[in-house]
Design a protein around this motif. Structure first.
Motif, PDB file in Angstrom:
ATOM      1  N   ILE A 176      -7.966  38.791  51.358  1.00 16.28           N
ATOM      2  CA  ILE A 176      -9.384  38.476  51.142  1.00 16.28           C
ATOM      3  C   ILE A 176      -9.673  38.465  49.635  1.00 16.28           C
ATOM      4  O   ILE A 176      -9.452  39.472  48.958  1.00 16.28           O
ATOM      5  CB  ILE A 176     -10.261  39.516  51.856  1.00 16.28           C
ATOM      6  CG1 ILE A 176     -10.082  39.394  53.375  1.00 16.28           C
ATOM      7  CG2 ILE A 176     -11.733  39.382  51.442  1.00 16.28           C
ATOM      8  CD1 ILE A 176     -10.834  40.432  54.204  1.00 16.28           C
ATOM      9  N   PRO A 177     -10.142  37.342  49.057  1.00 15.98           N
ATOM     10  CA  PRO A 177     -10.459  37.326  47.625  1.00 15.98           C
ATOM     11  C   PRO A 177     -11.626  38.259  47.284  1.00 15.98           C
ATOM     12  O   PRO A 177     -12.535  38.461  48.093  1.00 15.98           O
ATOM     13  CB  PRO A 177     -10.852  35.867  47.355  1.00 15.98           C
ATOM     14  CG  PRO A 177     -10.253  35.085  48.465  1.00 15.98           C
ATOM     15  CD  PRO A 177     -10.287  36.009  49.653  1.00 15.98           C
ATOM     16  N   LEU A 178     -11.565  38.801  46.077  1.00 17.75           N
ATOM     17  CA  LEU A 178     -12.604  39.731  45.609  1.00 17.75           C
ATOM     18  C   LEU A 178     -13.387  39.106  44.465  1.00 17.75           C
ATOM     19  O   LEU A 178     -12.806  38.497  43.560  1.00 17.75           O
ATOM     20  CB  LEU A 178     -11.977  41.033  45.109  1.00 17.75           C
ATOM     21  CG  LEU A 178     -11.067  41.786  46.082  1.00 17.75           C
ATOM     22  CD1 LEU A 178     -10.578  43.074  45.440  1.00 17.75           C
ATOM     23  CD2 LEU A 178     -11.796  42.090  47.391  1.00 17.75           C
ATOM     24  N   ILE A 179     -14.686  39.279  44.518  1.00 13.31           N
ATOM     25  CA  ILE A 179     -15.579  38.799  43.462  1.00 13.31           C
ATOM     26  C   ILE A 179     -16.240  40.034  42.873  1.00 13.31           C
ATOM     27  O   ILE A 179     -16.573  40.965  43.611  1.00 13.31           O
ATOM     28  CB  ILE A 179     -16.658  37.852  44.044  1.00 13.31           C
ATOM     29  CG1 ILE A 179     -16.011  36.556  44.529  1.00 13.31           C
ATOM     30  CG2 ILE A 179     -17.746  37.494  43.042  1.00 13.31           C
ATOM     31  CD1 ILE A 179     -15.552  36.592  45.908  1.00 13.31           C
ATOM     32  N   GLN A 180     -16.416  40.054  41.561  1.00 12.80           N
ATOM     33  CA  GLN A 180     -17.081  41.203  40.955  1.00 12.80           C
ATOM     34  C   GLN A 180     -18.188  40.710  40.045  1.00 12.80           C
ATOM     35  O   GLN A 180     -17.998  39.772  39.272  1.00 12.80           O
ATOM     36  CB  GLN A 180     -16.060  42.032  40.166  1.00 12.80           C
ATOM     37  CG  GLN A 180     -16.399  43.511  40.082  1.00 12.80           C
ATOM     38  CD  GLN A 180     -17.385  43.833  38.981  1.00 12.80           C
ATOM     39  OE1 GLN A 180     -17.439  43.159  37.967  1.00 12.80           O
ATOM     40  NE2 GLN A 180     -18.187  44.858  39.195  1.00 12.80           N
ATOM     41  N   ALA A 181     -19.351  41.335  40.150  1.00 10.59           N
ATOM     42  CA  ALA A 181     -20.472  40.991  39.269  1.00 10.59           C
ATOM     43  C   ALA A 181     -20.886  42.246  38.528  1.00 10.59           C
ATOM     44  O   ALA A 181     -21.233  43.245  39.135  1.00 10.59           O
ATOM     45  CB  ALA A 181     -21.640  40.454  40.080  1.00 10.59           C
ATOM     46  N   GLY A 182     -20.865  42.183  37.256  1.00  8.97           N
ATOM     47  CA  GLY A 182     -21.160  43.370  36.439  1.00  8.97           C
ATOM     48  C   GLY A 182     -20.339  43.190  35.183  1.00  8.97           C
ATOM     49  O   GLY A 182     -19.123  43.048  35.260  1.00  8.97           O
TER      50      GLY A 182
END
Ligand SMILES: Cc1cc2nc3c(=O)[nH]c(=O)nc-3n(C[C@H](O)[C@H](O)[C@H](O)COP(=O)(O)O)c2cc1C
Length: 435
Positions: free
Chosen positions: A212-218
């Motif tokens: 599962i690909p991971l996205i990060q915002a911050g």
């Protein structure tokens, strides 16, 4: 045949095109925002032009005064909404937002893996540490940024351990021998860490496909470091090309430090698009959308972010670098605070100009107010300079901006060789790994 590096493009499912006063337009379909059909329509249109994914941001609290004049961030639970979207689409990635600060990791691991099965390998996880909502989860205060990111790192490792605790290879489904699964391949995780304690295993096998690909915002220091250690995609506010170039370089350096290839950490800024036939019409669309600027709310937000009180500021006196109070550190959102300070350090703006800049009105995202040509030209320019690996489109002003983006901008990017003209794979990770 060689082609320029292809971009990865996501489409926001948060109805950014209904923000501020845009919901009041007769064609806004605002009544539909709590139906699945609303999101399904956008997802199908996005899939028709082969976008990598649709993306649903989320927060776990309601800013009640905010819904007086617009729908704010009231929304369906993203993972439940995306389960409905999964049934009506076949190829496009589905990115759900789940906070590591509030939810139990067992529930998160199970929900995302369930969505991965329901969508046949198309889920992505937008990992947020969240900015608010602690009161809804029995916490007295928002944990500090350092604590939120330390917990996020432990949480993310644990969710992966849970996904691995019941590998799909354990399923035998041997009717002859009467063996459904090889129970010896299913293991507890026995996690007893600084913040979390879970025995496992997960009561659901992993989906037999890419991870599962991971996205990060911050994008604070800790945010960037966490992103560089785990994320496949970084969603970040970059209001100008220099900000994107700086972040891109920094993520590459940090990725190498974590033993990863810079190419595996893709930078996808948010791109706010107000599109019309002419620049004047686009500007008018933007101004109409922000016509009822609540000056006091914006002053309060600027004061809260950087400690500068503009409520009595003379209209014709530009704000200069010398007017900025000394920088402060707190548990709040350092990304947006830094971007606002950076803007005021680089440009001398009058109050009315400042109140319409993305750093104040739209989460500091890259913004194009213009024609389809303007959008194509800017995207091609940022791509050519290596500032971005793609973007997440957040059209504004009206649903017309959504349609212009999907029906006119994307095909032009395909013509330029900057975007795919068909899907090669069926899972989200395969879209990200396409050459
Ligand atoms: C572009 C962007 C999008 C974000 N989206 C969400 C969101 O949908 N839900 C949420 O709870 N927090 C969201 N956040 C907040 C982050 O998860 C994080 O808590 C916040 O940015 C503070 O960390 P930072 O100082 O590293 O930026 C977002 C932040 C950024 C910069």
């Amino acid at each position: 045949m060689t082609h320029p590096k292809r971009l990865h493009i996501g489409m926001s499912l948060a109805p950014t095109w209904l923000s501020n006063d845009a919901w009041r337009r007769p064609d806004s379909n605002i009544e539909g925002i709590f139906t699945a059909e609303f999101a399904i329509d956008i997802a199908r249109r996005s899939e028709a032009v082969h976008l990598d994914f649709v993306f649903r941001p989320d927060v776990s609290c309601l800013m009640a005064p905010g819904i007086e004049a617009s729908s704010g961030v009231a929304s369906l639970d993203p993972s439940i909404l995306l389960a409905a979207v999964a049934r009506e689409t076949t190829r496009i990635g589905l990115v759900s937002t789940v906070s590591t600060t509030f939810y139990p990791p067992y529930v998160v691991a199970r929900q995302l893996q369930s969505l991965n099965w329901v969508s046949k390998g198309r889920v992505g996880w937008n990992i947020v540490t969240a900015l608010q909502g602690h009161e809804n989860f029995g916490l007295d205060a928002m944990p500090s940024a350092a604590e939120r990111y330390a917990r996020a790192a432990e949480f993310t490792r644990l969710v992966h351990e849970l996904w691995a605790s019941f590998p799909h290879e354990a399923l035998l489904i041997d009717r002859e021998q009467g063996r459904y699964a090889d129970a010896s391949r299913v293991r507890p995780v026995d996690h007893d860490g600084q913040y979390l304690r879970v025995k496992g295993p997960l009561n659901l096998p992993s989906f037999p496909g890419p991870r599962i690909p991971l996205i990060q915002a911050g994008a604070s220091d800790s945010g960037r470091d966490f992103a560089a250690s785990v994320a496949d995609l970084v969603f970040a506010p970059t209001p100008d090309k220099d900000a994107a170039l700086e972040l891109r370089r920094d993520l590459s350096r940090r990725a190498e430090h974590h033993g990863r290839s810079p190419a595996d950490v893709r930078l996808l800024p948010g791109l706010s698009l107000y599109l019309a036939d002419t620049r004047e019409q686009a500007r008018e669309l933007f101004m109409q959308t922000h016509a009822r600027v609540d000056r006091n709310r914006r002053f309060a937000s600027i004061r809260q972010m950087i400690g500068l009180d503009l409520s009595e500021w003379p209209a014709d006196r530009p704000i200069t670098r010398a007017d900025l109070p000394a920088a402060v550190q707190d548990a709040g959102n350092s990304t947006h605070r830094n971007l606002l300070r950076r803007l005021l350090e680089r440009e001398s703006l009058r109050v009315d100009e400042l109140l319409l800049r993305p750093e104040v009105i739209s989460a500091a995202h890259w913004q194009v107010i213009g024609t389809v040509d303007d959008a194509v030209e800017q995207i091609a320019d940022w791509a050519a300079s290596g500032a971005i690996d793609g973007f997440i489109a957040a059209p504004g002003g009206s649903v017309d901006s959504v349609h212009r983006f999907l029906e006119q901008v994307v095909p032009r990017l395909v013509e330029l060789g900057l975007f795919r003209d068909r899907y090669q794979g069926t899972t989200f990770m395969e879209h990200l790994q396409e050459a």
